[in-house]
Design a protein around this motif. Structure first.
Motif, PDB file in Angstrom:
ATOM      1  N   LYS A  92      -7.751   0.572  12.477  1.00  0.00           N
ATOM      2  CA  LYS A  92      -7.360  -0.367  11.406  1.00  0.00           C
ATOM      3  C   LYS A  92      -5.906  -0.206  10.970  1.00  0.00           C
ATOM      4  O   LYS A  92      -5.179  -1.178  10.846  1.00  0.00           O
ATOM      5  N   GLY A  98      -7.307   2.379   1.571  1.00  0.00           N
ATOM      6  CA  GLY A  98      -7.692   3.788   1.721  1.00  0.00           C
ATOM      7  C   GLY A  98      -6.653   4.684   1.066  1.00  0.00           C
ATOM      8  O   GLY A  98      -6.980   5.695   0.433  1.00  0.00           O
ATOM      9  N   ALA A  99      -5.367   4.288   1.195  1.00  0.00           N
ATOM     10  CA  ALA A  99      -4.287   5.084   0.588  1.00  0.00           C
ATOM     11  C   ALA A  99      -4.434   5.102  -0.932  1.00  0.00           C
ATOM     12  O   ALA A  99      -4.106   6.092  -1.585  1.00  0.00           O
ATOM     13  N   ASP A 116     -19.570   7.277   3.587  1.00  0.00           N
ATOM     14  CA  ASP A 116     -19.058   5.914   3.396  1.00  0.00           C
ATOM     15  C   ASP A 116     -20.148   4.848   3.593  1.00  0.00           C
ATOM     16  O   ASP A 116     -20.160   3.830   2.905  1.00  0.00           O
TER      17      ASP A 116
END
Ligand code: DC
Length: 230
Positions: free
Chosen positions: A18, A37-38, A187
């Motif tokens: 991704k 995500g960061a 997740d």
């Protein structure tokens, strides 16, 4: 003039490609890139620094109100800032990867970050690429395009291993695979916005496809959508 930028959701598990794909695609299309995500990683780093347990919802909720998270593209790199501090490297450590998986399972954290993710994307001029786990299902269920990128777990672990190796990290492939399996489980099994493909997402298996081919495929689809969107 379209009412809002073209919103492209790219979801999938860790190591599916991704980040690489989103980065190249955003650059080629001159789109904003929102690496969600960061954002979770920044929360994890700040919680760790302030010694906040990763399941302390009250303190995590209060922490979110104090964080200023931003992105700055510089050449090839998409830098991540927590306040004035460039945290692009520290948020990628294996320790913070695990912590991010834990804080991201807390509904208070997910809810608190929704508006930021939407705001960053909607501020884009022409289009925005958001990469994450729940973009097509929760953040932008009405995204113009949704892709779900996945790959065989061993192949994903090997990609991550190579990446860490190049940065000087000496973890074994087996250790990387074990950590990845743990994160995948967290997740996909969490109650709040678990990792899953939206019903209307295009599924792409990158196991045996070079990422350059994935980029070309996505670029074609996005350009076609952009032509209609304008
Ligand atoms: O994509 P990444 O590895 O940088 O994501 C870090 C963690 O954040 C990962 O464990 C999953 C979580 N995450 C999430 O729950 N929802 C998102 N939209 C993006 C990331």
């Amino acid at each position: 003039m379209a009412a809002r930028p073209l919103i492209v959701a790219i979801d999938g598990p860790a190591g599916a490609g991704k980040s690489t794909v989103s980065k190249i695609l955003a650059r080629r299309l001159n789109f904003a890139l929102v690496d969600t995500g960061a954002i979770y990683r920044c929360v994890a780093l700040a919680a760790r620094d302030q010694k906040i347990p990763f399941d302390d919802d009250d303190r995590l909720g209060a922490l979110l109100d104090t964080l200023i998270i931003s992105f700055k593209v510089e050449g090839e790199n998409n830098h991540v800032f927590l306040g004035a501090r460039d945290v692009s490297d520290p948020i990628r450590s294996p320790e913070i990867s695990l912590a991010a998986s834990q804080v991201s399972s807390r509904p208070v954290v997910r809810a608190g970050l929704l508006e930021l993710q939407r705001r960053l994307a909607l501020a884009a001029k022409t289009g925005a690429i958001l990469e994450g786990r729940d973009i097509g299902t929760v953040v932008f269920p009405d995204a113009d395009l949704k892709f779900f990128l996945h790959a065989d777990p061993t192949i994903r672990a090997r990609r991550r291993y190579e990446e860490l190796f190049q940065k000087g990290n000496e973890k074994t492939l087996a250790a990387v695979l074990k950590e990845q399996t743990h994160r995948d489980k967290e997740d996909t099994e969490r109650e709040a916005a678990p990792l899953k493909a939206a019903d209307d997402a295009v599924l792409i298996d990158s196991s045996s496809m070079p990422l350059s081919e994935v980029v070309s495929q996505l670029e074609q689809t996005v350009r076609a959508a952009l032509a209609k969107h304008a």
